[in-house]
Motif scaffolding. Sequence first.
Motif, PDB file in Angstrom:
ATOM      1  N   LYS A 245      78.481  73.531  40.927  1.00 25.56           N
ATOM      2  CA  LYS A 245      77.384  72.826  40.282  1.00 25.56           C
ATOM      3  C   LYS A 245      76.365  73.860  39.827  1.00 25.56           C
ATOM      4  N   LEU A 246      76.110  73.874  38.551  1.00 25.68           N
ATOM      5  CA  LEU A 246      75.120  74.784  38.004  1.00 25.68           C
ATOM      6  C   LEU A 246      73.814  74.030  37.848  1.00 25.68           C
ATOM      7  N   SER A 247      72.738  74.632  38.299  1.00 21.75           N
ATOM      8  CA  SER A 247      71.434  74.025  38.120  1.00 21.75           C
ATOM      9  C   SER A 247      70.454  75.097  37.681  1.00 21.75           C
ATOM     10  N   SER A 248      69.463  74.671  36.941  1.00 22.77           N
ATOM     11  CA  SER A 248      68.483  75.634  36.472  1.00 22.77           C
ATOM     12  C   SER A 248      67.519  75.983  37.599  1.00 22.77           C
ATOM     13  N   ALA A 249      67.098  77.211  37.613  1.00 24.81           N
ATOM     14  CA  ALA A 249      66.165  77.681  38.626  1.00 24.81           C
ATOM     15  C   ALA A 249      64.748  77.265  38.236  1.00 24.81           C
ATOM     16  N   ASP A 250      63.902  77.086  39.237  1.00 19.09           N
ATOM     17  CA  ASP A 250      62.503  76.773  38.992  1.00 19.09           C
ATOM     18  C   ASP A 250      61.843  77.976  38.317  1.00 19.09           C
ATOM     19  N   PRO A 251      60.872  77.739  37.429  1.00 20.23           N
ATOM     20  CA  PRO A 251      60.261  78.860  36.725  1.00 20.23           C
ATOM     21  C   PRO A 251      59.415  79.767  37.615  1.00 20.23           C
ATOM     22  N   PHE A 252      59.019  79.274  38.782  1.00 14.63           N
ATOM     23  CA  PHE A 252      58.320  80.110  39.741  1.00 14.63           C
ATOM     24  C   PHE A 252      58.703  79.674  41.144  1.00 14.63           C
ATOM     25  N   GLU A 253      58.472  80.526  42.135  1.00 15.92           N
ATOM     26  CA  GLU A 253      58.877  80.301  43.525  1.00 15.92           C
ATOM     27  C   GLU A 253      58.102  79.134  44.130  1.00 15.92           C
ATOM     28  N   ILE A 254      58.815  78.193  44.727  1.00 14.80           N
ATOM     29  CA  ILE A 254      58.203  77.037  45.392  1.00 14.80           C
ATOM     30  C   ILE A 254      58.753  76.961  46.813  1.00 14.80           C
TER      31      ILE A 254
ATOM     32  N   ALA B  67      54.510  73.014  36.066  1.00 16.48           N
ATOM     33  CA  ALA B  67      55.699  72.986  35.209  1.00 16.48           C
ATOM     34  C   ALA B  67      56.284  71.583  35.240  1.00 16.48           C
ATOM     35  N   LEU B  68      56.891  71.206  34.118  1.00 10.09           N
ATOM     36  CA  LEU B  68      57.577  69.923  34.011  1.00 10.09           C
ATOM     37  C   LEU B  68      59.020  70.205  33.634  1.00 10.09           C
ATOM     38  N   ASP B  69      59.948  69.831  34.506  1.00 14.89           N
ATOM     39  CA  ASP B  69      61.385  70.041  34.298  1.00 14.89           C
ATOM     40  C   ASP B  69      61.718  71.481  33.882  1.00 14.89           C
ATOM     41  N   GLY B  70      61.109  72.435  34.586  1.00 17.07           N
ATOM     42  CA  GLY B  70      61.425  73.840  34.368  1.00 17.07           C
ATOM     43  C   GLY B  70      60.648  74.521  33.261  1.00 17.07           C
ATOM     44  N   THR B  71      59.752  73.817  32.587  1.00 17.60           N
ATOM     45  CA  THR B  71      58.944  74.400  31.521  1.00 17.60           C
ATOM     46  C   THR B  71      57.510  74.542  31.997  1.00 17.60           C
ATOM     47  N   VAL B  72      57.036  75.774  32.081  1.00 18.19           N
ATOM     48  CA  VAL B  72      55.663  76.037  32.519  1.00 18.19           C
ATOM     49  C   VAL B  72      54.716  75.576  31.424  1.00 18.19           C
ATOM     50  N   MET B  73      53.667  74.838  31.826  1.00 17.06           N
ATOM     51  CA  MET B  73      52.686  74.353  30.857  1.00 17.06           C
ATOM     52  C   MET B  73      51.343  74.153  31.529  1.00 17.06           C
ATOM     53  N   SER B  74      50.299  74.094  30.706  1.00 17.99           N
ATOM     54  CA  SER B  74      48.956  73.861  31.230  1.00 17.99           C
ATOM     55  C   SER B  74      48.821  72.391  31.637  1.00 17.99           C
ATOM     56  N   GLU B  75      47.718  72.085  32.339  1.00 18.94           N
ATOM     57  CA  GLU B  75      47.532  70.704  32.805  1.00 18.94           C
ATOM     58  C   GLU B  75      47.329  69.742  31.640  1.00 18.94           C
ATOM     59  N   THR B  76      46.673  70.184  30.564  1.00 15.31           N
ATOM     60  CA  THR B  76      46.482  69.294  29.413  1.00 15.31           C
ATOM     61  C   THR B  76      47.817  69.029  28.707  1.00 15.31           C
ATOM     62  N   ASP B  77      48.643  70.090  28.561  1.00 12.62           N
ATOM     63  CA  ASP B  77      49.971  69.888  27.969  1.00 12.62           C
ATOM     64  C   ASP B  77      50.850  69.034  28.871  1.00 12.62           C
ATOM     65  N   LEU B  78      50.677  69.191  30.187  1.00  9.81           N
ATOM     66  CA  LEU B  78      51.438  68.401  31.150  1.00  9.81           C
ATOM     67  C   LEU B  78      51.136  66.920  30.986  1.00  9.81           C
ATOM     68  N   GLY B  79      49.860  66.577  30.843  1.00  7.94           N
ATOM     69  CA  GLY B  79      49.472  65.175  30.668  1.00  7.94           C
ATOM     70  C   GLY B  79      50.062  64.572  29.407  1.00  7.94           C
ATOM     71  N   ALA B  80      50.026  65.332  28.314  1.00  6.40           N
ATOM     72  CA  ALA B  80      50.572  64.825  27.045  1.00  6.40           C
ATOM     73  C   ALA B  80      52.093  64.668  27.129  1.00  6.40           C
ATOM     74  N   ALA B  81      52.766  65.653  27.720  1.00  3.15           N
ATOM     75  CA  ALA B  81      54.231  65.583  27.832  1.00  3.15           C
ATOM     76  C   ALA B  81      54.654  64.429  28.739  1.00  3.15           C
ATOM     77  N   LEU B  82      53.925  64.234  29.841  1.00  4.36           N
ATOM     78  CA  LEU B  82      54.241  63.126  30.750  1.00  4.36           C
ATOM     79  C   LEU B  82      54.046  61.781  30.061  1.00  4.36           C
ATOM     80  N   ALA B  83      52.918  61.629  29.366  1.00  3.46           N
ATOM     81  CA  ALA B  83      52.645  60.361  28.687  1.00  3.46           C
ATOM     82  C   ALA B  83      53.739  60.050  27.661  1.00  3.46           C
ATOM     83  N   GLU B  84      54.186  61.077  26.944  1.00  7.46           N
ATOM     84  CA  GLU B  84      55.234  60.878  25.939  1.00  7.46           C
ATOM     85  C   GLU B  84      56.550  60.462  26.582  1.00  7.46           C
ATOM     86  N   ARG B  85      56.918  61.132  27.667  1.00 10.90           N
ATOM     87  CA  ARG B  85      58.196  60.804  28.331  1.00 10.90           C
ATOM     88  C   ARG B  85      58.129  59.452  29.022  1.00 10.90           C
ATOM     89  N   LEU B  86      56.982  59.115  29.607  1.00 10.46           N
ATOM     90  CA  LEU B  86      56.858  57.828  30.281  1.00 10.46           C
ATOM     91  C   LEU B  86      56.789  56.678  29.285  1.00 10.46           C
TER      92      LEU B  86
END
Length: 139
Positions: free
Chosen positions: A39-48, A75-94
Amino acid sequence: MRISRSKNADRRPRNDDDAIMPLINIVFLLLIFFMIAGKLSSADPFEISPPSSTSGINEDTGSLTLLVGPNGETALDGTVMSETDLGAALAERLQANPDTILRLKADGGAKAGDVIDVMEIIRDAGAGELNLLTLPEDS
């Protein structure tokens, strides 16, 4: 008087490489098997390093994963983003799929304020359900 040898006594591989070919074939087939079966999975963009808990929720691969790093990066699904970009991306996906379950994976050393800020962004984006991912506590 002539001594004749049997035909099998002179039978050797024409080349030393001919004896190695079956081994190479087996190794190649094993390589293909493990590539397909693994099973291949993408790694998190930073250590958690999630905190421990006595009750845990199994990871569901069909939901969105939000990450909060130890320094407050998000980050959202492996893409690092700012909190404002995170809110917009979440609203779009939801908006596209309102029944999406969000998984929040925060580092154990992250500031509580950073995690709360991300939870407020999730709430403002219109999420219905949020799972906080933790590691099982060692008993």
